[in-house]
Design an enzyme around this catalytic site. Structure first.
Site, short mmCIF file in Angstrom:
data_model
loop_
_atom_site.label_atom_id
_atom_site.label_comp_id
_atom_site.label_asym_id
_atom_site.label_seq_id
_atom_site.Cartn_x
_atom_site.Cartn_y
_atom_site.Cartn_z
N ARG A 51 20.98 12.39 25.01
CA ARG A 51 20.05 11.46 25.67
C ARG A 51 18.92 12.14 26.43
NH1 ARG A 51 24.61 9.00 24.76
NH2 ARG A 51 25.38 11.02 25.38
N THR A 52 19.24 13.15 27.20
CA THR A 52 18.21 13.72 28.06
C THR A 52 17.08 14.31 27.22
OG1 THR A 52 19.86 14.14 29.74
CG2 THR A 52 17.77 15.28 30.01
N LYS A 80 18.63 36.98 22.34
CA LYS A 80 18.30 38.42 22.25
C LYS A 80 18.28 39.07 23.63
CE LYS A 80 15.09 37.62 18.39
NZ LYS A 80 13.66 37.67 18.05
C1 NCD Z 1 25.13 14.11 31.93
C2 NCD Z 1 24.81 15.57 32.13
O1 NCD Z 1 24.37 16.25 31.21
O2 NCD Z 1 24.99 15.99 33.26
N1 NCD Z 1 24.60 13.58 30.76
C3 NCD Z 1 23.29 13.14 30.78
O3 NCD Z 1 22.37 13.88 31.00
N2 NCD Z 1 23.09 11.84 30.60
C4 NCD Z 1 26.54 13.75 32.15
C5 NCD Z 1 27.62 14.49 31.41
O4 NCD Z 1 27.37 15.41 30.63
O5 NCD Z 1 28.78 14.13 31.63
#
Ligand code: NCD
Length: 305
Positions: A51-52, A80
């Protein structure tokens, strides 16, 4: 030049402005479709993400900009032995803004010190994840209509969960927010954070182990995954991984207008049967993520004036 490394890098007014902009973008997508024309966003991801990274990239594309980057340390010169400082000096020559995710706490802050473009912390170890916080705040604002006068329960891995740490810091700045921290004793919110956020500012919070006893009082329930990758030994993870499983039975005593959030990915901490309950907001939250990031990119590039 502005960076977003920690949610406290922004004032409450700036956060409210970004949320209002995100809401305007949602309602007037056409108006913003060329705002970032000719601009490039780099996504530098040294840790897995769905998602991010994709929401940052979709956000930039929807603003008419372009994206470049890598999605694992293995596919960059980090493999590297290149330092983050050298990588960001390089990327500063190619892009106008960068989102960085890294397993080490503080890596995006270090990058920002060597960067000539705005840096967004897209998650640093078990520390912070401020663009997720904007996503979470936008989701809360859209579902509850406010960010103050709320009782919010955080449940699961509150020790390693960076989304929890950042959201706690941000929510503590609004009036009359009650914090209920639900976790096994081993996965409680770190002491430094309780001290900084709650104790120094006299903000009330309660810590409990069972979610059943607090369910009826919650306006928001923020569920989290037990962060397997941050455990020092597997036995501890195995012992704690099934601490909480939210199902329809557990929700029987909850308010009718409870909002259930989860930053995702989900493992098993929310039963899929909950997905169809009107209180489940975690997929709506995913959608908010793109709009919050569109507003954030515009803000850091100074294109929101
Ligand atoms: C979270 C993260 O990466 O911290 N995910 C996200 O960015 N939506 C939560 C997780 O990984 O549990």
């Amino acid at each position: 030049m502005k960076h977003l490394i920690d949610p406290m890098d922004m004032t409450v007014e700036e956060i409210d402005h970004i949320l209002a902009l995100a809401i305007d973008i949602m309602a007037n997508r056409e108006k913003y479709s060329e705002v970032c024309k000719g601009k490039k966003l780099a996504t530098l991801f040294y840790e897995p993400s769905t998602r991010t990274r994709l929401s940052f990239e979709a956000a930039m594309m929807e603003l008419g900009g372009n994206v470049l980057g890598f999605s694992s340390a293995n596919s960059s010169s980090a493999a590297k032995g290149e330092s983050i400082a050298d990588t960001i000096r390089t990327v500063s020559c190619y892009a106008d803004i960068a989102a960085i995710r890294h397993p080490k706490e503080g890596a995006p802050l270090l990058a920002s010190m060597h960067s000539s473009i705005p840096i967004i912390n897209a998650g640093d170890g078990g520390h912070n994840h401020p663009s997720q916080t904007l996503t979470d705040l936008l989701t809360i604002k859209r579902t509850k209509g406010r960010l103050d006068n709320l009782t919010i329960g955080f449940c699961g891995d509150l020790k390693f969960g960076r989304t929890v740490h950042s959201l706690i810091k941000a929510m503590a700045r609004y009036e009359n927010v009650n914090f209920v921290l639900i976790s096994p004793p081993e996965l409680q919110v770190p002491e430094y954070l309780k001290e900084d956020v709650f104790i120094k500012k006299n903000i009330p919070y309660t810590e409990v182990v069972s979610m059943d006893e607090v369910m009826p009082q919650l306006d928001i329930l923020y569920m989290t995954r037990v962060q397997k990758e941050r455990f020092f030994n597997e036995a501890d993870y195995i012992r704690l991984k099934d601490s909480y499983i939210l199902d329809l039975e557990k929700l029987e005593t909850a308010k009718n207008d409870l909002a259930i959030l989860h930053p995702l990915p989900r493992v098993n901490e929310i039963s899929v049967k909950v997905d169809d309950d009107p209180r489940a907001c975690y997929f709506k939250q995913v959608e908010c993520g793109k709009f919050a990031r569109m507003a954030l990119i515009m803000n850091l590039l100074g294109l929101d004036k």
